[in-house]
Design a protein around this motif. Structure first.
Motif, PDB file in Angstrom:
ATOM      1  N   GLU A 164       0.826  -1.208   0.000  1.00  0.00           N
ATOM      2  CA  GLU A 164       0.000   0.000   0.000  1.00  0.00           C
ATOM      3  C   GLU A 164       0.860   1.259   0.000  1.00  0.00           C
ATOM      4  O   GLU A 164       0.556   2.232  -0.699  1.00  0.00           O
ATOM      5  N   GLN A 165       1.941   1.243   0.781  1.00  0.00           N
ATOM      6  CA  GLN A 165       2.822   2.404   0.824  1.00  0.00           C
ATOM      7  C   GLN A 165       3.481   2.642  -0.528  1.00  0.00           C
ATOM      8  O   GLN A 165       3.629   3.788  -0.969  1.00  0.00           O
ATOM      9  N   ALA A 166       3.887   1.582  -1.197  1.00  0.00           N
ATOM     10  CA  ALA A 166       4.569   1.733  -2.484  1.00  0.00           C
ATOM     11  C   ALA A 166       3.601   2.097  -3.605  1.00  0.00           C
ATOM     12  O   ALA A 166       3.957   2.848  -4.517  1.00  0.00           O
ATOM     13  N   GLY A 167       2.372   1.548  -3.537  1.00  0.00           N
ATOM     14  CA  GLY A 167       1.431   1.741  -4.630  1.00  0.00           C
ATOM     15  C   GLY A 167       0.405   2.826  -4.419  1.00  0.00           C
ATOM     16  O   GLY A 167      -0.318   3.188  -5.360  1.00  0.00           O
ATOM     17  N   GLY A 168       0.299   3.343  -3.184  1.00  0.00           N
ATOM     18  CA  GLY A 168      -0.680   4.394  -2.926  1.00  0.00           C
ATOM     19  C   GLY A 168      -2.114   3.933  -3.058  1.00  0.00           C
ATOM     20  O   GLY A 168      -3.005   4.744  -3.371  1.00  0.00           O
ATOM     21  N   GLN A 169      -2.372   2.656  -2.828  1.00  0.00           N
ATOM     22  CA  GLN A 169      -3.725   2.122  -2.929  1.00  0.00           C
ATOM     23  C   GLN A 169      -4.119   1.432  -1.639  1.00  0.00           C
ATOM     24  O   GLN A 169      -3.277   0.822  -0.974  1.00  0.00           O
ATOM     25  N   ASP A 170      -5.412   1.494  -1.307  1.00  0.00           N
ATOM     26  CA  ASP A 170      -5.963   0.742  -0.188  1.00  0.00           C
ATOM     27  C   ASP A 170      -6.281  -0.667  -0.700  1.00  0.00           C
ATOM     28  O   ASP A 170      -7.037  -0.827  -1.655  1.00  0.00           O
ATOM     29  N   LEU A 171      -5.700  -1.666  -0.071  1.00  0.00           N
ATOM     30  CA  LEU A 171      -5.845  -3.048  -0.548  1.00  0.00           C
ATOM     31  C   LEU A 171      -6.745  -3.899   0.344  1.00  0.00           C
ATOM     32  O   LEU A 171      -6.765  -5.118   0.207  1.00  0.00           O
ATOM     33  N   ASP A 172      -7.499  -3.257   1.255  1.00  0.00           N
ATOM     34  CA  ASP A 172      -8.380  -4.022   2.135  1.00  0.00           C
ATOM     35  C   ASP A 172      -9.353  -4.889   1.344  1.00  0.00           C
ATOM     36  O   ASP A 172      -9.531  -6.073   1.634  1.00  0.00           O
ATOM     37  N   GLU A 173     -10.013  -4.289   0.367  1.00  0.00           N
ATOM     38  CA  GLU A 173     -11.006  -5.037  -0.410  1.00  0.00           C
ATOM     39  C   GLU A 173     -10.357  -6.182  -1.170  1.00  0.00           C
ATOM     40  O   GLU A 173     -10.886  -7.296  -1.228  1.00  0.00           O
ATOM     41  N   PHE A 174      -9.195  -5.929  -1.735  1.00  0.00           N
ATOM     42  CA  PHE A 174      -8.501  -6.976  -2.502  1.00  0.00           C
ATOM     43  C   PHE A 174      -8.192  -8.169  -1.604  1.00  0.00           C
ATOM     44  O   PHE A 174      -8.483  -9.317  -1.956  1.00  0.00           O
ATOM     45  N   PHE A 175      -7.587  -7.933  -0.445  1.00  0.00           N
ATOM     46  CA  PHE A 175      -7.230  -9.051   0.423  1.00  0.00           C
ATOM     47  C   PHE A 175      -8.463  -9.730   1.007  1.00  0.00           C
ATOM     48  O   PHE A 175      -8.463 -10.944   1.225  1.00  0.00           O
ATOM     49  N   SER A 176      -9.509  -8.958   1.258  1.00  0.00           N
ATOM     50  CA  SER A 176     -10.755  -9.560   1.732  1.00  0.00           C
ATOM     51  C   SER A 176     -11.283 -10.564   0.714  1.00  0.00           C
ATOM     52  O   SER A 176     -11.711 -11.668   1.072  1.00  0.00           O
TER      53      SER A 176
END
Length: 664
Positions: free
Chosen positions: A470-482
């Motif tokens: 997330e820090q490197a890509g500037g994206q929230d990945l909560d939904e993806f990992f869920s």
């Protein structure tokens, strides 16, 4: 290792690692306090049953740590054994240097099989007679409390025939008439053959390994070979390893090995030795095969940073098992295929340098090692192609409709090491993260994960990797990992498109193979070709039935969904709409009837005279696409769908019609 929705007490996205550890310890202490009144007057019974209590609590808390061994930090082991590969037997002395943590230590515990006999325990030069040994737990009362932070040591001498658990924690076989003996402790087997702290939260700072064996045999192990000490008809191999290591990665293998070395060049530094211990009958073929490791390590050095144990060595030791095991600095190998060399070498970064902090997150070891196999093919190494490798992994993942990458049952070794879920789906999870974030951010995030001082040569959970990505890509990945880690299954896409002038209209539907995920949010690539046109557009698919428009520089003749295999999916359909934009707007004017409605099994479709039915599509009450029929005739089989309300969309030569349908 290579093989030929979260539980109640697990944090999906822990705020930080220290809070997660505090939670685990709090739960352990609460469970232990509940039993204290019954234990106060029954210490002997408690020692006897403590292993059962440990098993129950470890299953609840994913075998990450034990309340009995949490009270100290292992600093060093001196492991001295006598091994004859002709005999299924081990004897020796394990000396452990430790520091109590948190509070003074009055009783020292080790994970250790009761199948092995304790011959003596030496503490401060004096023998200790009192100890308990049951349910794979060795308890040693100390003569006086050891203050927290004080370095102390103890030596345990033992012998016996270890139990063979897991993948063969202690195993013996033959090759070309010669005996071979080896160990393979992952995940729970170290305690089968030596007294250890078998957890995933305390790495041993360093080890010395000494194996006395008959002169005909050699011993392979971790670290650097210091010396071979002659002793009559026997000799002792002394290996020294000075990097942090978990108990399950300590290993020995003994047989009549032939040895040779390959070397990996390092710009501006000393070359890295790849030391090979192979069966003599396989020497010539192995010498040809293992040169592949040189090229593979050069690639991994470039992508992920220098080999983590460059100050010592890398190596292979052949053993009598069908796969491979990534023992730190010396992988044990059943053979020397390109794939196996790549997989076990990849583990030195992912699994050894940074080790999964719970068997729930084994994908951090196996998913990465599997994906790195594929990266070698992407970079032109090995006998496979990148495209074929991806297709094979997608086929493997989608061969069943269910299954999460996250392991909820860590008491099942077969589930931990599921080739479909922990290996293939774990690898493709990384591939989809790479697609979602882009190459630059993905690889930067992974390198930062490996170099994080709190993780390097330690343990990590999925939340740690997510944070760095997330820090490197500037994206929230909560939904993806869920969806992709905790959720089960995969999507099936149904794409319909038509072009009006330079504008292309795309309608993207999705069905999911398992009810745990109602929708997989993903960027979906679609390639448009024909008449000199070759353009790929990416659509951010975030809801059912989403409609997109885009401009094309030419007239498209066909569309291809996910042409480069970026997404795990199966059964996708792509269809060009047979109606014009005007007819699409006049959809409801078309006179079409369906009967019976409600329907039980077979639905009949009546069209205006002269009209042809090109396609029928069924949608659920929530708008999700469920199925399509191509040129189905005038009878649709509806028997397999449950009772409820549906929408039937009919594409005809005269236009589009949508009908509400009740299923009995």
């Amino acid at each position: 290792m290579h093989l030929s929705k979260p539980p109640l007490l697990s944090l999906r996205y822990p705020l930080n690692r220290s809070k997660q550890t505090t939670m685990y310890r709090f739960i352990f202490r609460c469970l232990l306090l509940l039993s204290l009144p019954a234990l106060a007057n029954a210490q002997e019974e408690w020692v006897c049953k403590s292993g059962q209590a440990l098993n129950a609590m470890e299953q609840l808390l994913d075998f990450r740590s034990s309340p009995f061994t949490d009270g100290y930090d292992v600093k060093y082991h001196r492991l001295a054994w006598e091994i004859n590969p002709n005999n299924y037997y081990i004897e020796g002395t394990v000396t452990t240097y430790f520091k109590p943590v948190g509070s003074p230590l009055t009783q020292l515990y080790f994970d250790f099989s009761e199948a092995l006999q304790i011959d003596g325990i030496l503490y401060h030069g004096q023998p200790l007679a009192a100890f308990s040994q049951s349910n794979d737990l060795l308890g040693i009362p100390l003569p006086e409390a050891v203050p927290a932070g004080t370095l102390d040591s103890i030596s345990i001498t033992y012998q016996g025939a270890p139990p063979a658990n897991g993948f063969g924690s202690f195993a013996q076989s033959t090759h070309a008439g010669q005996p071979v003996l080896w160990t393979l402790s992952e995940p729970y087997g170290a305690k089968d053959w030596w007294p250890c702290k078998q957890d995933l939260n305390d790495k041993i700072d360093s080890v010395d390994i000494l194996v006395r064996t008959p002169q005909a045999y050699k011993t392979a192990s971790n670290g650097v070979l210091q010396e071979v000490i002659a002793d009559g008809e026997s000799h002792t191999y002394h290996w020294k390893h000075r990097y942090p290591i978990p108990a399950y990665l300590i290993a020995i293998a003994v047989t009549n090995y032939a040895t040779y070395s390959d070397y990996v060049p390092v710009e501006g530094g000393a070359p890295i030795e790849v030391l090979n211990y192979v069966f003599p009958e396989n020497l010539a073929s192995a010498q040809q095969a293992t040169t592949a490791t040189v090229d593979i390590m050069l690639l991994f050095n470039e992508l992920f940073g220098l080999y983590p144990f460059a100050g010592e060595k890398y190596g292979h030791a052949q053993f009598g098992w069908g796969g491979g095991m990534e023992h730190q600095t010396m992988s044990f190998m059943g053979g020397f295929s390109h794939l196996l060399q790549a997989h076990e070498l990849a583990h030195q970064w992912f699994g050894d340098k940074v080790t999964c902090g719970s068997w729930q997150d084994i994908w951090l070891n196996e998913g990465f090692a599997t994906y790195l196999e594929g990266l070698t093919y992407e970079h032109g190494l090995g006998p496979n192609t990148w495209e074929a490798w991806l297709a094979g992994k997608i086929d493997h993942v989608t061969s069943a409709p269910d299954g999460a990458v996250f392991v909820t049952d860590t008491s099942s070794v077969s589930r931990i090491f599921s080739s479909r879920l922990s290996y293939s789906k774990g690898a493709m999870l990384l591939h989809m993260l790479r697609w979602k974030l882009g190459d630059e951010a993905f690889f930067a995030g992974v390198r930062n994960y490996l170099q994080d001082p709190s993780l390097a040569f330690g343990y990590a959970r999925t939340a740690d990797l997510q944070y760095h990505l997330e820090q490197a890509g500037g994206q929230d990945l909560d939904e993806f990992f869920s969806d992709w880690l905790y959720g089960e299954g995969y999507p099936t896409y149904h794409l319909r498109w038509f072009q009006d002038g330079a504008t292309v209209f795309v309608r993207l539907q999705q069905a999911t193979s398992h009810s745990s995920v109602d929708f997989f949010e993903m960027p979906v690539p679609v390639r448009f070709t024909g008449g000199g046109l070759d353009t790929t557009l990416v659509f951010e698919h975030t809801e059912h039935g989403q409609v997109f428009t885009a401009e094309l520089p030419g007239a498209a003749q066909q569309a291809e969904l996910d042409p480069e295999q970026k997404i795990v999916s199966k059964g996708n359909t792509v269809a060009e709409a047979v109606f014009t934009r005007q007819r699409a707007m006049e959809a409801e004017a078309l006179e079409v009837s369906i009967s019976p409605n409600p329907v039980a099994d077979v639905l009949s479709v009546a069209l205006p005279e002269g009209a042809a039915l090109y396609r029928a599509s069924l949608y659920g009450a929530d708008g999700r696409w469920l199925a399509s029929w191509e040129r189905p005739g005038k009878a649709l089989q509806m028997g397999r769908w449950p009772s409820g309300t549906y929408t039937l969309e009919l594409e005809t030569s005269m236009g589009l019609s949508r009908k509400m349908l009740l299923k009995q």
